[in-house]
Scaffold this motif. Structure first.
Motif, short mmCIF file in Angstrom:
data_model
loop_
_atom_site.label_atom_id
_atom_site.label_comp_id
_atom_site.label_asym_id
_atom_site.label_seq_id
_atom_site.Cartn_x
_atom_site.Cartn_y
_atom_site.Cartn_z
N PHE A 128 0.82 -1.21 0.00
CA PHE A 128 0.00 0.00 0.00
C PHE A 128 0.86 1.27 0.00
CE2 PHE A 128 0.93 -1.24 4.32
CZ PHE A 128 1.26 -0.04 4.96
N PHE A 129 2.18 1.09 0.23
CA PHE A 129 3.07 2.25 0.32
C PHE A 129 4.51 1.79 0.11
CE2 PHE A 129 5.75 5.09 2.99
CZ PHE A 129 5.48 6.30 2.34
N THR A 130 5.27 2.59 -0.62
CA THR A 130 6.69 2.31 -0.82
C THR A 130 7.52 3.21 0.09
OG1 THR A 130 6.35 1.67 -3.13
CG2 THR A 130 8.59 2.25 -2.48
N ILE A 131 8.32 2.61 0.93
CA ILE A 131 9.15 3.38 1.87
C ILE A 131 10.22 4.14 1.10
CG2 ILE A 131 10.65 3.27 3.89
CD1 ILE A 131 9.42 0.52 4.51
N PRO A 132 10.27 5.46 1.21
CA PRO A 132 11.34 6.22 0.54
C PRO A 132 12.71 5.80 1.06
CG PRO A 132 9.56 7.68 1.20
CD PRO A 132 9.28 6.35 1.84
N THR A 133 13.67 5.73 0.17
CA THR A 133 15.02 5.30 0.55
C THR A 133 15.59 6.15 1.68
OG1 THR A 133 15.45 4.54 -1.71
CG2 THR A 133 17.36 4.97 -0.32
N ALA A 134 15.43 7.46 1.60
CA ALA A 134 16.03 8.37 2.58
C ALA A 134 15.45 8.19 3.97
CB ALA A 134 15.87 9.82 2.12
N TRP A 135 14.27 7.58 4.09
CA TRP A 135 13.67 7.42 5.41
C TRP A 135 14.53 6.56 6.33
CZ3 TRP A 135 7.62 6.92 5.66
CH2 TRP A 135 7.05 8.08 5.14
N PHE A 136 15.31 5.66 5.75
CA PHE A 136 16.18 4.82 6.57
C PHE A 136 17.25 5.65 7.29
CE2 PHE A 136 14.25 1.85 3.68
CZ PHE A 136 14.07 0.70 4.43
N GLN A 137 17.55 6.85 6.76
CA GLN A 137 18.54 7.71 7.40
C GLN A 137 18.03 8.27 8.73
OE1 GLN A 137 21.74 8.06 6.09
NE2 GLN A 137 20.97 6.47 4.71
N SER A 138 16.74 8.15 8.97
CA SER A 138 16.16 8.60 10.25
C SER A 138 16.29 7.54 11.34
CB SER A 138 14.68 8.96 10.07
OG SER A 138 14.54 10.13 9.30
N ALA A 139 16.71 6.33 10.96
CA ALA A 139 16.80 5.25 11.95
C ALA A 139 17.83 5.57 13.02
CB ALA A 139 17.14 3.93 11.25
N ASN A 140 19.00 6.07 12.60
CA ASN A 140 20.06 6.35 13.57
C ASN A 140 19.65 7.38 14.62
OD1 ASN A 140 22.63 8.50 13.87
ND2 ASN A 140 23.02 6.42 14.54
N PRO A 141 19.15 8.57 14.23
CA PRO A 141 18.73 9.52 15.28
C PRO A 141 17.60 9.00 16.14
CG PRO A 141 18.12 10.33 13.10
CD PRO A 141 19.06 9.18 12.89
N ALA A 142 16.71 8.19 15.55
CA ALA A 142 15.62 7.62 16.35
C ALA A 142 16.18 6.68 17.42
CB ALA A 142 14.65 6.86 15.44
N PHE A 143 17.14 5.85 17.04
CA PHE A 143 17.76 4.94 18.00
C PHE A 143 18.56 5.72 19.06
CE2 PHE A 143 17.60 1.39 14.68
CZ PHE A 143 16.58 0.72 15.35
N ILE A 144 19.20 6.81 18.65
CA ILE A 144 19.95 7.61 19.62
C ILE A 144 19.01 8.20 20.67
CG2 ILE A 144 21.20 9.80 19.91
CD1 ILE A 144 22.78 9.16 17.43
N LEU A 145 17.89 8.74 20.21
CA LEU A 145 16.93 9.32 21.15
C LEU A 145 16.40 8.27 22.12
CD1 LEU A 145 14.96 11.64 18.69
CD2 LEU A 145 16.49 12.36 20.53
N LEU A 146 16.28 7.04 21.66
CA LEU A 146 15.79 5.96 22.52
C LEU A 146 16.88 5.42 23.45
CD1 LEU A 146 13.67 3.90 19.94
CD2 LEU A 146 12.79 5.20 21.90
N LEU A 147 18.11 5.28 22.93
CA LEU A 147 19.16 4.58 23.67
C LEU A 147 20.07 5.47 24.49
CD1 LEU A 147 20.24 1.95 20.96
CD2 LEU A 147 18.70 1.62 22.90
N ALA A 148 20.22 6.74 24.11
CA ALA A 148 21.16 7.62 24.82
C ALA A 148 20.83 7.72 26.32
CB ALA A 148 21.17 9.00 24.18
N PRO A 149 19.56 7.89 26.70
CA PRO A 149 19.27 7.93 28.15
C PRO A 149 19.64 6.63 28.86
CG PRO A 149 17.41 8.77 26.88
CD PRO A 149 18.35 8.12 25.91
N ILE A 150 19.48 5.50 28.17
CA ILE A 150 19.82 4.21 28.77
C ILE A 150 21.32 4.10 29.00
CG2 ILE A 150 19.81 1.71 28.41
CD1 ILE A 150 17.24 2.07 26.77
N PHE A 151 22.11 4.52 27.99
CA PHE A 151 23.56 4.49 28.15
C PHE A 151 24.01 5.43 29.26
CE2 PHE A 151 23.71 1.98 24.43
CZ PHE A 151 25.00 1.50 24.29
N ALA A 152 23.40 6.62 29.33
CA ALA A 152 23.77 7.58 30.39
C ALA A 152 23.49 6.97 31.76
CB ALA A 152 22.98 8.88 30.20
#
Length: 495
Positions: A329-353
């Motif tokens: 129903f939808f094709t994921i734009p290639t560039a959207w994968f570049q948002s994975a890293n900042p999303a993971f950082i926002l989730l994991l940085a507090p855990i690492f701290a």
């Protein structure tokens, strides 16, 4: 020049318990990173797309080299950008001029005329060199205005500021990637330009909140020296313009005429810096030992960023060509994968701290963390090698790429904040700013290497390319781990 609405040294109300000026710098950084990551997410795709699809139709090898050199120069120019603020303009004007230059550069990209497009990249590099190092300095100076605030409040302020980077990096590829995937390149690049325009406007309007921070250079250059510097810079720029004009007119020009001198420059500067520091006879034995340890930190970081930043080049093209992005129903734009890293950082940085605080003195030392980061970045390319072998028989699942970015984010959190921290601890006092500049140079050097290594991916199978680089990184990481105690001894008491 006084920025509109600026009232130096006037008390201001707080923002989330911090100096109100932090909000101005937060949103300036957020929009600047929005423009940077939004454009970078689509740059290699645009360069490699056929003319029929609205791109420039460059060979993938050429597109990878251009983006890698661009990434390298963005970080390299932080050194002269910091010097300009310290000696000529002050941080306030440097950030303003840099922001205006970046916005102009992005608008030039949206025109899609090749000479103008590449000029736009140069303008963005120069503007980012002025803005990036100096806006972080302004955050620190803002807290210097408030000695009544506890030190942990300053640390918290920098954490909030760091969140601005990842918010911009998270949102931008989702927007630019959506239009790029529909081949609406003008709109995609225009979005990055508008984002930077927002950054400049709110920076000027929010000037009154900055309490006079950065209005004057820290160490002003005397007028005669300033004139001499301008003359030298103008002469060098004119000479280069003439040389390259002749090169193009004679039909000799090719991309290596840009890539080779810039690579030599990026490699030469850290060698010169380290050589200059080691020759300083005023360095104490302990300081010299710590700089020796930092050489290894620099080399480890260079290898790390060489691999990590291929996410915007080689890996980005892999996603575009070999990953199943059609959901029906939808094709994921290639560039959207570049948002994975900042999303993971926002989730994991507090855990690492939380983990580092919980472990306290029981946590592993910096060399061990670096070794883990290098091993993990190597493993991420090992996963890419497996994905590449599977792609021979058809498109692969997008979850392979998500896994790669998750591993790389964990590696980044082991290396990047730790590296920044240890840089400030290992640097001799008289070389504090220059050693910090070397930290950014590690990223520049890594990307310069990538400009030569990345194009190889077009000539060999994925399993060979990713597997070889991944194996080298894992071996180097293990060597780093085995030598961690020796490096720790060189660090002379710094944990």
């Amino acid at each position: 020049m006084t920025i509109a609405g600026d009232v130096p040294n006037q008390p201001v109300r707080g923002w989330l318990g911090h100096p109100r000026g932090l909000s101005t710098l937060f949103f300036t950084e957020m929009w600047e990173r929005f423009s940077f990551y939004g454009m970078r997410a689509i740059l290699v795709l645009f360069l490699a797309k056929s003319v029929a699809d609205g791109g420039f139709g460059l060979a993938e090898a050429a597109a990878i080299s251009i983006v890698s050199i661009y990434n390298s120069m963005v970080y390299f120019m932080s050194l002269p950008g910091g010097w300009v603020a310290d000696r000529l303009t002050g941080t306030r004007r440097a950030v303003l001029y840099g922001g205006i230059a970046i916005a102009i550069g992005h608008y030039l990209l949206s025109l899609h005329v090749q000479p103008v497009f590449f000029l736009g990249l140069v303008v963005i590099v120069l503007g980012t060199g002025l803005l990036k190092p100096n806006i972080s300095t302004m955050v620190g100076e803002l807290y210097d205005k408030h000695p009544e605030l506890e030190e942990h409040r300053r640390d918290s302020g920098f954490t909030i500021f760091y969140m601005a980077i990842n918010l911009g990096a998270l949102i931008a590829p989702l927007l630019t990637g959506f239009f790029a995937d529909r081949l609406q390149w003008h709109v995609a690049f225009g979005i990055a330009a508008v984002g930077m325009t927002f950054a400049v406007i709110q920076y000027v309007l929010g000037g009154k909140r900055l309490e006079g921070v950065g209005l004057k250079p820290h160490h002003p250059l005397p007028a005669p020296q300033r004139k001499r510097i301008f003359t030298i810079v103008a002469a060098v720029a004119a000479a280069l313009a003439v040389i390259y004009a002749i090169d193009v007119a004679a039909g000799w020009f090719n991309a290596d005429h840009i890539k080779v001198p810039l690579t030599v420059l990026v490699f030469a500067v850290p060698v010169i810096y380290f050589g200059m520091i080691f020759k300083d006879k005023q360095l104490k034995k302990e300081e010299r030992s710590r700089v020796s340890a930092y050489v290894w930190i620099f080399l480890g970081a260079t290898l790390f960023w060489m691999i990590y930043d291929q996410s915007s080049t080689v890996v980005n093209l892999f996603i575009d060509n070999k990953v199943e992005r059609d959901l029906g129903f939808f094709t994921i734009p290639t560039a959207w994968f570049q948002s994975a890293n900042p999303a993971f950082i926002l989730l994991l940085a507090p855990i690492f701290a939380w983990i580092w605080v919980k472990l306290g003195r029981r946590q592993p030392g910096t060399p061990v963390k670096f070794s883990w980061a290098i091993i993990l970045i190597g493993i991420s390319f090992g996963v890419m090698a497996i994905a590449g072998s599977l792609a021979i028989s058809g498109l692969i699942s997008a979850w392979w790429i998500v896994l790669v970015f998750l591993i790389q984010t964990i590696a980044e959190l082991l290396l990047s904040p730790v590296g920044l921290s240890v840089t400030t601890k290992l640097a001799p006092m008289r070389y504090a700013s220059q050693i910090m500049g070397l930290w950014f140079l590690a990223t520049a050097t890594g990307n310069a290497i990538s400009a030569w290594v990345g194009p190889i991916s077009e000539r060999v199978r994925d399993v060979v390319y990713y597997g070889t680089i991944g194996a080298i990184a894992v071996v180097m990481g293990l060597c780093f781990w085995l030598g961690a105690k020796a490096i720790s001894r060189l660090m002379a008491g710094v944990h």
